[in-house]
Motif scaffolding. Structure first.
Motif, PDB file in Angstrom:
ATOM      1  N   LEU A  64       0.808  -1.336   0.156  1.00 36.21           N
ATOM      2  CA  LEU A  64      -0.218   0.103  -0.358  1.00 36.21           C
ATOM      3  C   LEU A  64       1.365   1.764  -0.067  1.00 36.21           C
ATOM      4  O   LEU A  64       0.652   2.354  -0.843  1.00 36.21           O
ATOM      5  N   ASP A  65       2.030   1.506   0.863  1.00 35.66           N
ATOM      6  CA  ASP A  65       3.103   2.619   1.026  1.00 35.66           C
ATOM      7  C   ASP A  65       4.295   1.568   1.307  1.00 35.66           C
ATOM      8  O   ASP A  65       4.234   0.516   1.153  1.00 35.66           O
ATOM      9  N   SER A  66       5.338   3.238   1.500  1.00 37.33           N
ATOM     10  CA  SER A  66       6.996   2.223   2.065  1.00 37.33           C
ATOM     11  C   SER A  66       6.403   2.109   3.162  1.00 37.33           C
ATOM     12  O   SER A  66       7.952   1.768   3.200  1.00 37.33           O
ATOM     13  N   MET A  67       5.691   1.925   4.358  1.00 33.83           N
ATOM     14  CA  MET A  67       6.297   1.956   5.417  1.00 33.83           C
ATOM     15  C   MET A  67       5.495   0.916   5.946  1.00 33.83           C
ATOM     16  O   MET A  67       4.845   0.300   7.144  1.00 33.83           O
ATOM     17  N   ALA A  68       4.815  -0.028   5.026  1.00 24.72           N
ATOM     18  CA  ALA A  68       3.203  -1.539   5.476  1.00 24.72           C
ATOM     19  C   ALA A  68       4.464  -2.177   5.679  1.00 24.72           C
ATOM     20  O   ALA A  68       5.303  -2.529   5.441  1.00 24.72           O
ATOM     21  N   ILE A  69       3.536  -2.902   6.518  1.00 30.77           N
ATOM     22  CA  ILE A  69       4.210  -4.424   7.376  1.00 30.77           C
ATOM     23  C   ILE A  69       4.275  -5.419   6.804  1.00 30.77           C
ATOM     24  O   ILE A  69       4.908  -6.460   7.151  1.00 30.77           O
ATOM     25  N   SER A  70       3.144  -5.398   5.536  1.00 31.93           N
ATOM     26  CA  SER A  70       3.008  -6.763   4.640  1.00 31.93           C
ATOM     27  C   SER A  70       2.512  -6.484   3.289  1.00 31.93           C
ATOM     28  O   SER A  70       2.169  -5.704   2.758  1.00 31.93           O
ATOM     29  N   PRO A  71       2.692  -7.193   2.760  1.00 35.91           N
ATOM     30  CA  PRO A  71       2.330  -6.944   0.769  1.00 35.91           C
ATOM     31  C   PRO A  71       0.939  -7.040   0.680  1.00 35.91           C
ATOM     32  O   PRO A  71       0.750  -8.083   1.471  1.00 35.91           O
ATOM     33  N   LEU A  72       0.133  -6.502  -0.027  1.00 35.06           N
ATOM     34  CA  LEU A  72      -1.067  -6.451  -0.330  1.00 35.06           C
ATOM     35  C   LEU A  72      -1.451  -7.526  -1.309  1.00 35.06           C
ATOM     36  O   LEU A  72      -2.203  -9.135  -0.590  1.00 35.06           O
ATOM     37  N   TYR A  73      -0.174  -8.120  -1.978  1.00 31.58           N
ATOM     38  CA  TYR A  73      -0.131  -9.548  -3.340  1.00 31.58           C
ATOM     39  C   TYR A  73       1.257  -9.177  -3.910  1.00 31.58           C
ATOM     40  O   TYR A  73       2.498  -8.599  -3.311  1.00 31.58           O
ATOM     41  N   THR A  74       1.804 -11.031  -4.607  1.00 37.12           N
ATOM     42  CA  THR A  74       2.838 -10.830  -4.096  1.00 37.12           C
ATOM     43  C   THR A  74       2.869 -11.243  -5.825  1.00 37.12           C
ATOM     44  O   THR A  74       1.647 -12.465  -6.646  1.00 37.12           O
ATOM     45  N   ILE A  75       3.692 -10.932  -7.255  1.00 34.02           N
ATOM     46  CA  ILE A  75       3.574 -11.019  -8.336  1.00 34.02           C
ATOM     47  C   ILE A  75       4.669 -12.221  -9.247  1.00 34.02           C
ATOM     48  O   ILE A  75       5.629 -11.547  -9.047  1.00 34.02           O
ATOM     49  N   PRO A  76       5.022 -13.403  -9.066  1.00 31.01           N
ATOM     50  CA  PRO A  76       5.877 -14.474  -9.128  1.00 31.01           C
ATOM     51  C   PRO A  76       5.817 -14.437 -10.573  1.00 31.01           C
ATOM     52  O   PRO A  76       4.738 -13.886 -11.295  1.00 31.01           O
ATOM     53  N   LEU A  77       7.525 -13.648 -11.459  1.00 33.92           N
ATOM     54  CA  LEU A  77       7.613 -13.516 -12.715  1.00 33.92           C
ATOM     55  C   LEU A  77       7.967 -14.066 -13.799  1.00 33.92           C
ATOM     56  O   LEU A  77       7.717 -14.076 -14.874  1.00 33.92           O
ATOM     57  N   SER A  78       7.863 -15.784 -13.261  1.00 33.50           N
ATOM     58  CA  SER A  78       8.560 -16.244 -13.765  1.00 33.50           C
ATOM     59  C   SER A  78       7.294 -17.571 -14.924  1.00 33.50           C
ATOM     60  O   SER A  78       8.224 -17.260 -15.833  1.00 33.50           O
ATOM     61  N   ASP A  79       6.145 -16.587 -15.016  1.00 34.22           N
ATOM     62  CA  ASP A  79       5.498 -16.939 -16.140  1.00 34.22           C
ATOM     63  C   ASP A  79       4.752 -15.429 -17.360  1.00 34.22           C
ATOM     64  O   ASP A  79       3.802 -15.483 -17.713  1.00 34.22           O
ATOM     65  N   LEU A  80       5.888 -14.689 -16.818  1.00 27.15           N
ATOM     66  CA  LEU A  80       4.954 -13.619 -16.872  1.00 27.15           C
ATOM     67  C   LEU A  80       5.491 -12.535 -17.898  1.00 27.15           C
ATOM     68  O   LEU A  80       7.146 -12.855 -17.743  1.00 27.15           O
ATOM     69  N   VAL A  81       5.042 -12.109 -19.114  1.00 30.46           N
ATOM     70  CA  VAL A  81       6.363 -11.579 -20.275  1.00 30.46           C
ATOM     71  C   VAL A  81       6.700  -9.761 -19.609  1.00 30.46           C
ATOM     72  O   VAL A  81       5.055  -9.573 -20.364  1.00 30.46           O
ATOM     73  N   PRO A  82       6.830  -9.127 -19.382  1.00 29.36           N
ATOM     74  CA  PRO A  82       7.052  -8.010 -20.054  1.00 29.36           C
ATOM     75  C   PRO A  82       6.918  -7.547 -20.945  1.00 29.36           C
ATOM     76  O   PRO A  82       7.702  -7.690 -22.035  1.00 29.36           O
ATOM     77  N   GLU A  83       6.363  -6.191 -21.354  1.00 29.44           N
ATOM     78  CA  GLU A  83       6.116  -6.101 -22.562  1.00 29.44           C
ATOM     79  C   GLU A  83       6.319  -3.729 -22.213  1.00 29.44           C
ATOM     80  O   GLU A  83       5.120  -3.736 -21.793  1.00 29.44           O
ATOM     81  N   ARG A  84       7.033  -3.230 -22.727  1.00 27.55           N
ATOM     82  CA  ARG A  84       7.153  -1.503 -22.447  1.00 27.55           C
ATOM     83  C   ARG A  84       5.932  -1.061 -23.550  1.00 27.55           C
ATOM     84  O   ARG A  84       6.567  -1.117 -24.975  1.00 27.55           O
TER      85      ARG A  84
END
Length: 147
Positions: A64-84
């Motif tokens: 949510l912000d830089s002070m958060a104590i835990s993530p809202l969610y995590t995204i594993p990048l292994s099966d995703l392809v970045p595209e600008r």
């Protein structure tokens, strides 16, 4: 806990900073799909979807912000392809984040565009569909490895 401070201390962080984060593609109705020339792009403001992200160990941790104590969610990048995303030819199913003034209804094909100060990256799944969309302020990405 996987708080921001804990990740900084225990993992190599490849990127950290604010980003607009959108989960999934824009939902289009049948008219928008069949007659795209009358479809003004879906848009949202950067502030509505602003999050703090860390990229570490082949994952994106979304907070949510830089002070958060835990993530809202995590995204594993292994099966995703970045595209600008090309701002002049945006993906049909992406959002326009913080559109510039006068780039909507009266422009060709209703191509409202994100502000020039933003860089958009799409993470696509194996089917080529948008799984996540990120927008970064270009000044934030200039010193980081954004590929």
């Amino acid at each position: 806990k996987l708080g921001v401070e804990a990740l900084r201390a225990t993992q190599h962080v490849a990127f950290e900073g604010p980003a607009a984060v959108v989960v999934g593609p824009v939902e289009k109705d049948i008219c928008q799909i069949m007659i795209p020339c009358f479809d003004e792009r879906s848009f949202i403001s950067f502030g509505e979807v602003k999050r703090h992200i860390l990229i570490a160990d082949s994952n994106i941790f979304v907070y949510l912000d830089s002070m958060a104590i835990s993530p809202l969610y995590t995204i594993p990048l292994s099966d995703l392809v970045p595209e600008r995303e090309d701002p002049n030819h945006p993906d049909f199913y992406s959002h326009t984040i913080s559109p510039e003034a006068n780039t909507g209804f009266c422009t060709p094909m209703f191509t409202n565009r994100s502000k020039k100060s933003l860089e958009t990256v799409l993470l696509k799944d194996q089917n080529g569909e948008i799984a996540f969309q990120f927008a970064f302020h270009k000044k934030m990405t200039s010193g980081n490895n954004m590929g």
